[in-house]
Scaffold this active site. Structure first.
Site, short mmCIF file in Angstrom:
data_model
loop_
_atom_site.label_atom_id
_atom_site.label_comp_id
_atom_site.label_asym_id
_atom_site.label_seq_id
_atom_site.Cartn_x
_atom_site.Cartn_y
_atom_site.Cartn_z
CG HIS A 22 -0.25 0.10 2.53
ND1 HIS A 22 0.58 -0.88 3.03
CD2 HIS A 22 -0.27 1.09 3.47
CE1 HIS A 22 1.04 -0.50 4.22
NE2 HIS A 22 0.55 0.69 4.50
CG HIS A 57 4.53 -2.77 10.46
ND1 HIS A 57 3.51 -2.22 11.20
CD2 HIS A 57 4.71 -1.93 9.41
CE1 HIS A 57 3.09 -1.11 10.62
NE2 HIS A 57 3.81 -0.91 9.53
CG ASP A 107 5.08 2.98 7.40
OD1 ASP A 107 4.18 3.50 6.70
OD2 ASP A 107 4.85 2.09 8.24
CG HIS A 108 4.45 0.01 4.28
ND1 HIS A 108 4.52 -1.33 4.63
CD2 HIS A 108 3.90 0.65 5.35
CE1 HIS A 108 4.03 -1.49 5.85
NE2 HIS A 108 3.65 -0.30 6.30
CG ASP A 163 0.58 -1.19 7.54
OD1 ASP A 163 1.53 -1.98 7.74
OD2 ASP A 163 0.67 0.04 7.69
#
Length: 301
Positions: free
Chosen positions: A61, A263, A65-66, A205
């Protein structure tokens, strides 16, 4: 070689010990880079892995942070003059965000876009199947599942019973049927057993949903977010995340062999609570991930 190289284990805020996300799955000759967060290029240097080994990039997504390490990875692909194509998989709804990230660095012409909406993802050179499954987060989010096709394992004792050896065995593998020295017809099924292909699942997430269970089913390795502990389950659900206990329960019910938790929220300076909470539910191979850790994919069942 089949191993997971952990490049970062933080969630929204990095810490002194945890970089933003980044996970490189080395699978024979392929290299799948999942969720390259800020600093991924530098973490790869620390881990001793090269961007030249990356054959696919999978984004779950478009939260920073990804994905904020994506431009640096693309720039390095260009700088190192990587000759092979690199497949980039990402939620179709984020195509404009992806292209803005891509376009802030020099063009790497080998990128092949895959706009993910769920289901199989065609990777032309891959010796495995890759699929995306929708998750439940605050924005469109998908998990990924790699499945190796089943093969067959020759049984030496059965070959001996039929008197088969040498070049005839190779012909049996190619053609599926041969004649034994005594004239009997021998098929490949007669002298082999199914060798189950390995499975890898990547879940970031998301709150609990059917997609998590679908991705985890019978995975040899499950890499899954464990942002919170169970005491903050309401907060986890509100913000679209899992707890360590929830992740472990899913792994147990799905028959996972190696569970990798990652995570982690910056509020947890120590992760022993995650380990203890997961152990209440899961008695398999448990890894509480740390930056730059290497985790081997378990051998075939």
């Amino acid at each position: 070689m089949r191993e997971l190289v952990v490049l970062g284990t933080a969630s929204q805020v990095p810490t002194r010990q945890r970089n933003h996300n980044g996970y490189l799955l080395r699978w024979d000759g392929a290299g799948l880079l999942f969720d390259p967060g800020e600093g991924t290029q530098r973490q790869m240097l620390f881990a001793g892995v090269s961007v030249t080994g990356v054959t696919a990039i999978c984004l779950t997504h478009f939260h920073g942070d990804h994905v904020l390490g994506l431009p640096g990875v693309i720039a390095r692909l260009n700088l190192d003059r990587v000759q092979h194509p690199v497949d980039v998989c990402f939620p179709a709804s984020g195509v404009d965000i992806y292209r803005r990230l891509r376009d802030v660095v020099p063009e790497f012409p080998g990128l092949r876009e895959h706009h993910v909406t769920g289901g199989p993802i065609p990777l032309p050179e891959a010796a495995f199947d890759l699929e995306a499954v929708r998750l439940s987060h605050r924005i469109d989010s998908f998990g990924y599942r790699l499945t190796e096709p089943d093969g067959r394992r020759l049984l030496p004792e059965r070959l001996a019973e039929f008197g088969l050896g040498g070049p005839v065995v190779g012909r049996l593998q190619r053609e599926g049927v041969v004649r034994a020295p005594d004239g009997r017809t021998v098929t490949l099924d007669d002298v082999s057993a199914v060798r189950r292909g390995q499975r890898f699942a990547f879940v970031m997430d998301t709150r609990m949903c059917e997609g998590v269970e679908e991705l985890a089913a019978e995975a040899d390795m499950l890499v899954i977010e464990a942002t919170f502990l169970d005491g903050e389950a309401d907060l986890a659900r509100e913000f679209g995340h899992l707890t360590a206990g929830q992740a472990a329960q899913v792994a147990r019910e799905a028959g996972v062999r190696t569970l990798v938790l990652t995570h982690f929220s910056q509020r947890y300076a120590d992760l022993e609570g995650h380990r203890l909470e997961a152990r209440k539910h899961f008695d398999g191979d448990l890894v509480v991930a740390e930056d730059l850790m290497r985790v081997p994919v378990p051998t075939r069942r």
